[in-house]
Design a protein around this motif. Structure first.
Motif, PDB file in Angstrom:
ATOM      1  N   LEU A 140       0.819  -1.211   0.000  1.00  0.00           N
ATOM      2  CA  LEU A 140       0.000   0.000   0.000  1.00  0.00           C
ATOM      3  C   LEU A 140       0.853   1.262   0.000  1.00  0.00           C
ATOM      4  O   LEU A 140       0.524   2.241  -0.679  1.00  0.00           O
ATOM      5  CB  LEU A 140      -0.953  -0.009   1.190  1.00  0.00           C
ATOM      6  N   ILE A 141       1.953   1.243   0.752  1.00  0.00           N
ATOM      7  CA  ILE A 141       2.846   2.408   0.759  1.00  0.00           C
ATOM      8  C   ILE A 141       3.450   2.598  -0.632  1.00  0.00           C
ATOM      9  O   ILE A 141       3.477   3.713  -1.162  1.00  0.00           O
ATOM     10  CB  ILE A 141       3.956   2.254   1.816  1.00  0.00           C
ATOM     11  N   LYS A 142       3.927   1.521  -1.255  1.00  0.00           N
ATOM     12  CA  LYS A 142       4.520   1.617  -2.594  1.00  0.00           C
ATOM     13  C   LYS A 142       3.505   2.111  -3.621  1.00  0.00           C
ATOM     14  O   LYS A 142       3.866   2.784  -4.578  1.00  0.00           O
ATOM     15  CB  LYS A 142       5.093   0.269  -3.019  1.00  0.00           C
ATOM     16  N   ALA A 143       2.245   1.794  -3.436  1.00  0.00           N
ATOM     17  CA  ALA A 143       1.206   2.233  -4.364  1.00  0.00           C
ATOM     18  C   ALA A 143       0.835   3.699  -4.163  1.00  0.00           C
ATOM     19  O   ALA A 143       0.090   4.262  -4.968  1.00  0.00           O
ATOM     20  CB  ALA A 143      -0.038   1.362  -4.197  1.00  0.00           C
TER      21      ALA A 143
ATOM     22  N   PHE B 226       2.959  12.238   3.901  1.00  0.00           N
ATOM     23  CA  PHE B 226       3.137  12.306   2.461  1.00  0.00           C
ATOM     24  C   PHE B 226       4.304  11.398   2.105  1.00  0.00           C
ATOM     25  O   PHE B 226       5.428  11.605   2.557  1.00  0.00           O
ATOM     26  CB  PHE B 226       3.430  13.745   2.029  1.00  0.00           C
ATOM     27  N   VAL B 227       4.061  10.353   1.319  1.00  0.00           N
ATOM     28  CA  VAL B 227       5.079   9.362   0.957  1.00  0.00           C
ATOM     29  C   VAL B 227       5.937   9.939  -0.170  1.00  0.00           C
ATOM     30  O   VAL B 227       5.422  10.347  -1.206  1.00  0.00           O
ATOM     31  CB  VAL B 227       4.430   8.038   0.504  1.00  0.00           C
ATOM     32  N   HIS B 228       7.258   9.951   0.053  1.00  0.00           N
ATOM     33  CA  HIS B 228       8.165  10.532  -0.931  1.00  0.00           C
ATOM     34  C   HIS B 228       8.963   9.457  -1.669  1.00  0.00           C
ATOM     35  O   HIS B 228       8.919   9.397  -2.894  1.00  0.00           O
ATOM     36  CB  HIS B 228       9.103  11.520  -0.246  1.00  0.00           C
ATOM     37  N   ILE B 229       9.694   8.623  -0.951  1.00  0.00           N
ATOM     38  CA  ILE B 229      10.543   7.587  -1.541  1.00  0.00           C
ATOM     39  C   ILE B 229      10.331   6.297  -0.764  1.00  0.00           C
ATOM     40  O   ILE B 229      10.226   6.324   0.460  1.00  0.00           O
ATOM     41  CB  ILE B 229      12.036   7.980  -1.456  1.00  0.00           C
ATOM     42  N   VAL B 230      10.302   5.156  -1.462  1.00  0.00           N
ATOM     43  CA  VAL B 230      10.131   3.861  -0.813  1.00  0.00           C
ATOM     44  C   VAL B 230      11.327   2.981  -1.155  1.00  0.00           C
ATOM     45  O   VAL B 230      11.786   2.954  -2.291  1.00  0.00           O
ATOM     46  CB  VAL B 230       8.829   3.166  -1.287  1.00  0.00           C
ATOM     47  N   ASP B 231      11.854   2.264  -0.134  1.00  0.00           N
ATOM     48  CA  ASP B 231      12.906   1.283  -0.392  1.00  0.00           C
ATOM     49  C   ASP B 231      12.430  -0.081   0.104  1.00  0.00           C
ATOM     50  O   ASP B 231      11.249  -0.253   0.381  1.00  0.00           O
ATOM     51  CB  ASP B 231      14.255   1.705   0.213  1.00  0.00           C
ATOM     52  N   ASP B 232      13.327  -1.037   0.233  1.00  0.00           N
ATOM     53  CA  ASP B 232      12.923  -2.391   0.622  1.00  0.00           C
ATOM     54  C   ASP B 232      12.529  -2.535   2.087  1.00  0.00           C
ATOM     55  O   ASP B 232      11.853  -3.491   2.450  1.00  0.00           O
ATOM     56  CB  ASP B 232      14.035  -3.385   0.306  1.00  0.00           C
ATOM     57  N   GLU B 233      12.941  -1.599   2.946  1.00  0.00           N
ATOM     58  CA  GLU B 233      12.668  -1.717   4.380  1.00  0.00           C
ATOM     59  C   GLU B 233      11.711  -0.675   4.920  1.00  0.00           C
ATOM     60  O   GLU B 233      11.184  -0.826   6.016  1.00  0.00           O
ATOM     61  CB  GLU B 233      13.979  -1.631   5.156  1.00  0.00           C
ATOM     62  N   GLY B 234      11.501   0.396   4.168  1.00  0.00           N
ATOM     63  CA  GLY B 234      10.652   1.461   4.681  1.00  0.00           C
ATOM     64  C   GLY B 234      10.474   2.568   3.666  1.00  0.00           C
ATOM     65  O   GLY B 234      10.649   2.359   2.473  1.00  0.00           O
ATOM     66  N   PHE B 235      10.142   3.767   4.174  1.00  0.00           N
ATOM     67  CA  PHE B 235       9.857   4.865   3.271  1.00  0.00           C
ATOM     68  C   PHE B 235      10.234   6.203   3.888  1.00  0.00           C
ATOM     69  O   PHE B 235      10.247   6.359   5.103  1.00  0.00           O
ATOM     70  CB  PHE B 235       8.384   4.858   2.855  1.00  0.00           C
TER      71      PHE B 235
ATOM     72  N   GLU C  97      -1.065  -0.091  10.569  1.00  0.00           N
ATOM     73  CA  GLU C  97      -2.161   0.002   9.605  1.00  0.00           C
ATOM     74  C   GLU C  97      -1.929   1.213   8.710  1.00  0.00           C
ATOM     75  O   GLU C  97      -1.380   2.212   9.144  1.00  0.00           O
ATOM     76  CB  GLU C  97      -3.490   0.158  10.356  1.00  0.00           C
ATOM     77  N   VAL C  98      -2.365   1.137   7.451  1.00  0.00           N
ATOM     78  CA  VAL C  98      -2.213   2.246   6.504  1.00  0.00           C
ATOM     79  C   VAL C  98      -3.419   2.295   5.568  1.00  0.00           C
ATOM     80  O   VAL C  98      -3.981   1.258   5.212  1.00  0.00           O
ATOM     81  CB  VAL C  98      -0.888   2.127   5.707  1.00  0.00           C
ATOM     82  N   ARG C  99      -3.817   3.517   5.208  1.00  0.00           N
ATOM     83  CA  ARG C  99      -4.920   3.736   4.261  1.00  0.00           C
ATOM     84  C   ARG C  99      -4.600   4.980   3.437  1.00  0.00           C
ATOM     85  O   ARG C  99      -3.857   5.846   3.890  1.00  0.00           O
ATOM     86  CB  ARG C  99      -6.251   4.006   4.987  1.00  0.00           C
TER      87      ARG C  99
ATOM     88  N   THR D 151      -0.619  11.286   0.036  1.00  0.00           N
ATOM     89  CA  THR D 151      -0.724  11.283   1.490  1.00  0.00           C
ATOM     90  C   THR D 151      -1.462  10.031   1.939  1.00  0.00           C
ATOM     91  O   THR D 151      -2.484   9.663   1.364  1.00  0.00           O
ATOM     92  CB  THR D 151      -1.465  12.540   1.983  1.00  0.00           C
ATOM     93  N   VAL D 152      -0.904   9.367   2.953  1.00  0.00           N
ATOM     94  CA  VAL D 152      -1.533   8.201   3.556  1.00  0.00           C
ATOM     95  C   VAL D 152      -1.771   8.477   5.040  1.00  0.00           C
ATOM     96  O   VAL D 152      -1.105   9.309   5.638  1.00  0.00           O
ATOM     97  CB  VAL D 152      -0.670   6.923   3.406  1.00  0.00           C
TER      98      VAL D 152
END
Length: 77
Positions: A9-12, A31-40, A65-67, A17-18
């Motif tokens: 969900l974070i990668k999507a 606000f999600v900016h960059i995602v890697d294999d362990e987090g964001f 939890e994330v939405r 904003t989540v």
């Protein structure tokens, strides 16, 4: 939610904003900016400026939890 679902969900939601609930039960709009294999890397949505004042790196395992922010998130405590 399990960690794989949170990661998906974070990668999507890069550049969106989540709403998350962390392992301590704290709810935040990020606000999600960059995602890697362990987090964001993210910014607190309420503190968004141009450029953002400060960025945070969050592990997927620190999120319970994330939405999508526009979908809302109801507490289940």
């Amino acid at each position: 939610m399990d960690t794989d679902e949170i990661e998906r969900l974070i990668k999507a939601n890069v550049d969106k904003t989540v709403t998350i609930v962390d392992v301590d039960g704290e709810m935040q709009n990020l606000f999600v900016h960059i995602v890697d294999d362990e987090g964001f890397v993210c910014y607190i949505a309420a503190e968004m400026t141009q450029p953002p004042a400060c960025a945070y790196w969050v592990r997927f395992t620190d999120v319970r939890e994330v939405r999508n922010a526009e979908d809302g998130l109801e507490r289940k405590d």
